[in-house]
Design a protein around this motif. Structure first.
Motif, mmCIF file in Angstrom:
data_model
loop_
_atom_site.group_PDB
_atom_site.id
_atom_site.type_symbol
_atom_site.label_atom_id
_atom_site.label_comp_id
_atom_site.label_asym_id
_atom_site.label_seq_id
_atom_site.Cartn_x
_atom_site.Cartn_y
_atom_site.Cartn_z
ATOM 1 N N ILE A 66 -87.302 -22.444 0.524
ATOM 2 C CA ILE A 66 -85.885 -22.847 0.636
ATOM 3 C C ILE A 66 -85.781 -24.201 1.333
ATOM 4 O O ILE A 66 -85.006 -25.077 0.921
ATOM 5 C CB ILE A 66 -85.080 -21.765 1.374
ATOM 6 N N SER A 67 -86.545 -24.358 2.404
ATOM 7 C CA SER A 67 -86.524 -25.650 3.119
ATOM 8 C C SER A 67 -87.016 -26.781 2.221
ATOM 9 O O SER A 67 -86.459 -27.889 2.228
ATOM 10 C CB SER A 67 -87.390 -25.559 4.376
ATOM 11 N N ALA A 68 -88.053 -26.511 1.439
ATOM 12 C CA ALA A 68 -88.571 -27.544 0.536
ATOM 13 C C ALA A 68 -87.541 -27.906 -0.524
ATOM 14 O O ALA A 68 -87.341 -29.092 -0.855
ATOM 15 C CB ALA A 68 -89.870 -27.067 -0.105
ATOM 16 N N LEU A 69 -86.892 -26.870 -1.092
ATOM 17 C CA LEU A 69 -85.857 -27.134 -2.083
ATOM 18 C C LEU A 69 -84.699 -27.922 -1.462
ATOM 19 O O LEU A 69 -84.129 -28.825 -2.090
ATOM 20 C CB LEU A 69 -85.350 -25.817 -2.668
ATOM 21 N N TYR A 70 -84.367 -27.581 -0.225
ATOM 22 C CA TYR A 70 -83.295 -28.310 0.480
ATOM 23 C C TYR A 70 -83.651 -29.781 0.635
ATOM 24 O O TYR A 70 -82.824 -30.668 0.414
ATOM 25 C CB TYR A 70 -83.052 -27.649 1.836
ATOM 26 N N VAL A 71 -84.891 -30.048 1.039
ATOM 27 C CA VAL A 71 -85.314 -31.433 1.254
ATOM 28 C C VAL A 71 -85.151 -32.253 -0.028
ATOM 29 O O VAL A 71 -84.650 -33.385 -0.012
ATOM 30 C CB VAL A 71 -86.775 -31.475 1.751
ATOM 31 N N VAL A 72 -85.549 -31.679 -1.164
ATOM 32 C CA VAL A 72 -85.468 -32.400 -2.434
ATOM 33 C C VAL A 72 -84.024 -32.583 -2.875
ATOM 34 O O VAL A 72 -83.593 -33.688 -3.239
ATOM 35 C CB VAL A 72 -86.290 -31.672 -3.509
ATOM 36 N N MET A 73 -83.233 -31.507 -2.846
ATOM 37 C CA MET A 73 -81.859 -31.569 -3.362
ATOM 38 C C MET A 73 -80.923 -32.354 -2.454
ATOM 39 O O MET A 73 -79.890 -32.838 -2.906
ATOM 40 C CB MET A 73 -81.322 -30.151 -3.548
ATOM 41 N N CYS A 74 -81.287 -32.519 -1.207
ATOM 42 C CA CYS A 74 -80.414 -33.270 -0.296
ATOM 43 C C CYS A 74 -80.646 -34.770 -0.382
ATOM 44 O O CYS A 74 -79.773 -35.546 -0.007
ATOM 45 C CB CYS A 74 -80.642 -32.781 1.143
ATOM 46 N N THR A 75 -81.806 -35.192 -0.863
ATOM 47 C CA THR A 75 -82.148 -36.624 -0.846
ATOM 48 C C THR A 75 -82.374 -37.221 -2.230
ATOM 49 O O THR A 75 -81.973 -38.364 -2.497
ATOM 50 C CB THR A 75 -83.406 -36.851 0.004
ATOM 51 N N ALA A 76 -83.031 -36.477 -3.134
ATOM 52 C CA ALA A 76 -83.366 -37.044 -4.447
ATOM 53 C C ALA A 76 -82.145 -37.505 -5.240
ATOM 54 O O ALA A 76 -82.195 -38.548 -5.902
ATOM 55 C CB ALA A 76 -84.182 -36.027 -5.251
ATOM 56 N N PRO A 77 -81.000 -36.777 -5.229
ATOM 57 C CA PRO A 77 -79.840 -37.259 -5.996
ATOM 58 C C PRO A 77 -79.336 -38.626 -5.574
ATOM 59 O O PRO A 77 -78.651 -39.310 -6.355
ATOM 60 C CB PRO A 77 -78.779 -36.177 -5.745
ATOM 61 N N LEU A 78 -79.672 -39.076 -4.362
ATOM 62 C CA LEU A 78 -79.195 -40.386 -3.900
ATOM 63 C C LEU A 78 -79.760 -41.533 -4.732
ATOM 64 O O LEU A 78 -79.227 -42.646 -4.685
ATOM 65 C CB LEU A 78 -79.543 -40.590 -2.425
ATOM 66 N N ALA A 79 -80.834 -41.268 -5.497
ATOM 67 C CA ALA A 79 -81.368 -42.309 -6.372
ATOM 68 C C ALA A 79 -80.366 -42.689 -7.464
ATOM 69 O O ALA A 79 -80.451 -43.776 -8.039
ATOM 70 C CB ALA A 79 -82.684 -41.840 -6.998
ATOM 71 N N LEU A 80 -79.407 -41.797 -7.745
ATOM 72 C CA LEU A 80 -78.388 -42.061 -8.770
ATOM 73 C C LEU A 80 -76.997 -42.209 -8.167
ATOM 74 O O LEU A 80 -75.995 -42.027 -8.866
ATOM 75 C CB LEU A 80 -78.399 -40.925 -9.797
ATOM 76 N N ARG A 81 -76.909 -42.567 -6.908
ATOM 77 C CA ARG A 81 -75.610 -42.587 -6.215
ATOM 78 C C ARG A 81 -74.663 -43.649 -6.767
ATOM 79 O O ARG A 81 -73.446 -43.497 -6.680
ATOM 80 C CB ARG A 81 -75.830 -42.812 -4.717
ATOM 81 N N ARG A 82 -75.168 -44.725 -7.339
ATOM 82 C CA ARG A 82 -74.291 -45.759 -7.910
ATOM 83 C C ARG A 82 -73.898 -45.434 -9.346
ATOM 84 O O ARG A 82 -72.854 -45.891 -9.805
ATOM 85 C CB ARG A 82 -74.980 -47.128 -7.877
ATOM 86 N N ARG A 83 -74.763 -44.691 -10.035
ATOM 87 C CA ARG A 83 -74.474 -44.363 -11.434
ATOM 88 C C ARG A 83 -73.465 -43.227 -11.544
ATOM 89 O O ARG A 83 -72.502 -43.298 -12.298
ATOM 90 C CB ARG A 83 -75.791 -43.978 -12.147
ATOM 91 N N TRP A 84 -73.676 -42.139 -10.829
ATOM 92 C CA TRP A 84 -72.763 -41.004 -10.825
ATOM 93 C C TRP A 84 -72.410 -40.632 -9.388
ATOM 94 O O TRP A 84 -72.893 -39.610 -8.858
ATOM 95 C CB TRP A 84 -73.402 -39.797 -11.536
ATOM 96 N N PRO A 85 -71.612 -41.450 -8.712
ATOM 97 C CA PRO A 85 -71.370 -41.216 -7.270
ATOM 98 C C PRO A 85 -70.668 -39.900 -6.979
ATOM 99 O O PRO A 85 -71.000 -39.224 -6.002
ATOM 100 C CB PRO A 85 -70.507 -42.417 -6.864
ATOM 101 N N GLU A 86 -69.688 -39.503 -7.811
ATOM 102 C CA GLU A 86 -68.966 -38.258 -7.539
ATOM 103 C C GLU A 86 -69.877 -37.042 -7.667
ATOM 104 O O GLU A 86 -69.870 -36.143 -6.815
ATOM 105 C CB GLU A 86 -67.767 -38.117 -8.488
ATOM 106 N N ALA A 87 -70.689 -36.981 -8.733
ATOM 107 C CA ALA A 87 -71.599 -35.845 -8.925
ATOM 108 C C ALA A 87 -72.624 -35.766 -7.798
ATOM 109 O O ALA A 87 -72.937 -34.668 -7.291
ATOM 110 C CB ALA A 87 -72.302 -35.971 -10.275
#
Length: 433
Positions: A66-87
């Motif tokens: 769970i902690s590992a999944l949290y680490v990935v899902m909390c940070t990896a989406p930021l790579a697309l923060r300018r393309r899909w900021p709301e999502a």
């Protein structure tokens, strides 16, 4: 989030900025920077989670997966923060809330990731209303979760067992106020800085657009200047050729009529034709020389002719056998070269029209008046030719009107009540007291 922050969701556009502006999508380099940011935060969050779990910050920490999944899902989406900021903001916000519910032992970089996600919605949201709604919903959800946690914490009898109660404010109230103020500053900062980044990008875009408009306008002005110069050259060529050809036509007609009875008179007319031809060629040569060499002073180019040359123009007209009376009214004074050149060309064109259309035996009356605040040129004839019947036609009269209008003057062209034709040009000199 708080109402004061949401009320400032984006600054009102300035006068030259389109309020319907949509920020362009990110470029390749911005994707690369966001991927690097996400990678750095992923490593830092993983390290922070490991250290927090080892330090025993949580009595019942979540499972490793769970902690590992949290680490990935909390940070990896930021790579697309300018393309899909709301999502990205919705995903990071949900992961943040679930991490608290599942007791993931990490809070530092989770708050940083959520702040960046909310900031990106304000800075890169293409649809401003949707961007505001998404942020407000996330903030409201966070505050609902916060108040729920505070109520649950306060209802636990052992939560404040070891906290002294001798303060001026209840520990429960103090803790709640601290949490509220901290979150207001946190979410308010994400709102404000995100909207400011969007407004700054909008203003930069407006500046770039305005710069492009100014460049296009400069290019258009340059093209317009070239066109106006061509028109001026065409007018001068028309005036030179039309005047001298008209004079030569009159002289040739006179020579033809007297060639048998008055050889000397015919010879004089032919000499006048020769002189007119030489003068026309010389003026055309001066004009073409000026056009070929921009660095050479124009000298006595046709465009620099002025009121001083009126006497020569009158003499040439008399030499063509036309009766012309020339008078100057008022005290002569220097006038700007543009005014002098304009009045000279008006007189030249008016005389040319008289030679063409006034008919045989027409007399010309030329008057130059120096008024207090203007100079007036009046040229009338006593003819009854086609010019009287067709006023205002031809390139010559159009050229006269454009020349006078260009220097702020007025001109009257038309038949006279007592017969003949009249041209009167008045150009202000700005010398009135």
């Amino acid at each position: 989030m708080t109402e004061p922050s949401s009320a400032r969701r984006w600054s009102e556009p300035r006068g030259d900025v389109d309020r319907e502006w949509v920020r362009p999508g990110p470029e390749r380099q911005e994707y690369v920077r966001d991927a690097a940011l996400a990678a750095v935060l992923l490593g830092a969050t993983a390290l922070s989670t490991l250290l927090s779990q080892s330090a025993g910050f949580s009595e019942h920490p979540s499972a490793i997966w769970i902690s590992a999944l949290y680490v990935v899902m909390c940070t990896a989406p930021l790579a697309l923060r300018r393309r899909w900021p709301e999502a990205v903001a919705v995903v990071v916000g949900l992961v943040f809330a679930l991490s608290q519910i599942l007791s993931v032992p990490e809070m530092l970089f989770a708050n940083i990731s959520l702040f960046i996600a909310l900031y990106s919605v304000g800075a890169w949201g293409r649809h401003r209303l949707r961007a505001t709604i998404v942020r407000v919903v996330i903030v409201i959800g966070m505050f609902v979760w916060l108040f729920t946690a505070l109520v649950a914490h306060a209802s636990d009898p052992g939560s404040f067992a070891n906290i002294p109660r001798n303060g001026a404010i209840s520990p429960i109230v103090a803790l709640g106020l601290l949490q509220i103020v901290t979150n207001l500053l946190y979410f308010g900062g994400a709102f404000y800085f995100g909207d400011r980044a969007w407004a700054a990008a909008r203003e930069r875009s407006a500046l770039v657009a305005r710069t492009a408009e100014l460049a296009a306008e400069r290019e258009l002005n340059a093209e317009r200047a070239v066109s106006l110069e061509r028109v001026r050259i065409a007018r001068d060529l028309h005036d030179i050729v039309a005047h001298h050809v008209s004079v030569m036509g009159v002289q040739a007609g006179a020579a033809r009529r007297v060639v048998g009875s008055d050889p000397e008179g015919a010879a004089a007319s032919l000499r006048s034709i020769e002189s007119s031809a030489r003068t026309a060629v010389a003026e055309l040569h001066r004009m073409l020389t000026t056009l070929r060499d921009d660095e050479q002073p124009p000298g006595d180019a046709p465009s620099t002719r002025g009121l001083d040359q009126l006497s020569t123009l009158v003499a040439d007209t008399r030499g063509a056998g036309v009766t012309i009376l020339s008078r100057t009214v008022g005290t002569e004074r220097p006038v700007p070269p543009t005014i002098g050149a304009t009045l000279y060309r008006v007189a030249q064109e008016a005389i040319t029209n008289t030679l063409k259309h006034a008919g045989p035996g027409a007399e010309i009356d030329l008057r130059l008046r120096y008024l207090d605040d203007a100079v007036e040129l009046e040229l009338g004839d006593s003819g009854s030719g086609s010019a009287v019947a067709a006023p205002g036609t031809g390139h010559g009269q159009l050229g006269m009107r454009e020349r006078v209008d260009a220097v702020g003057g007025t001109i009257q062209i038309g038949p006279r009540a007592r017969g003949g034709y009249l041209v009167r040009a008045r150009i202000p000199t700005g010398e009135a007291g």
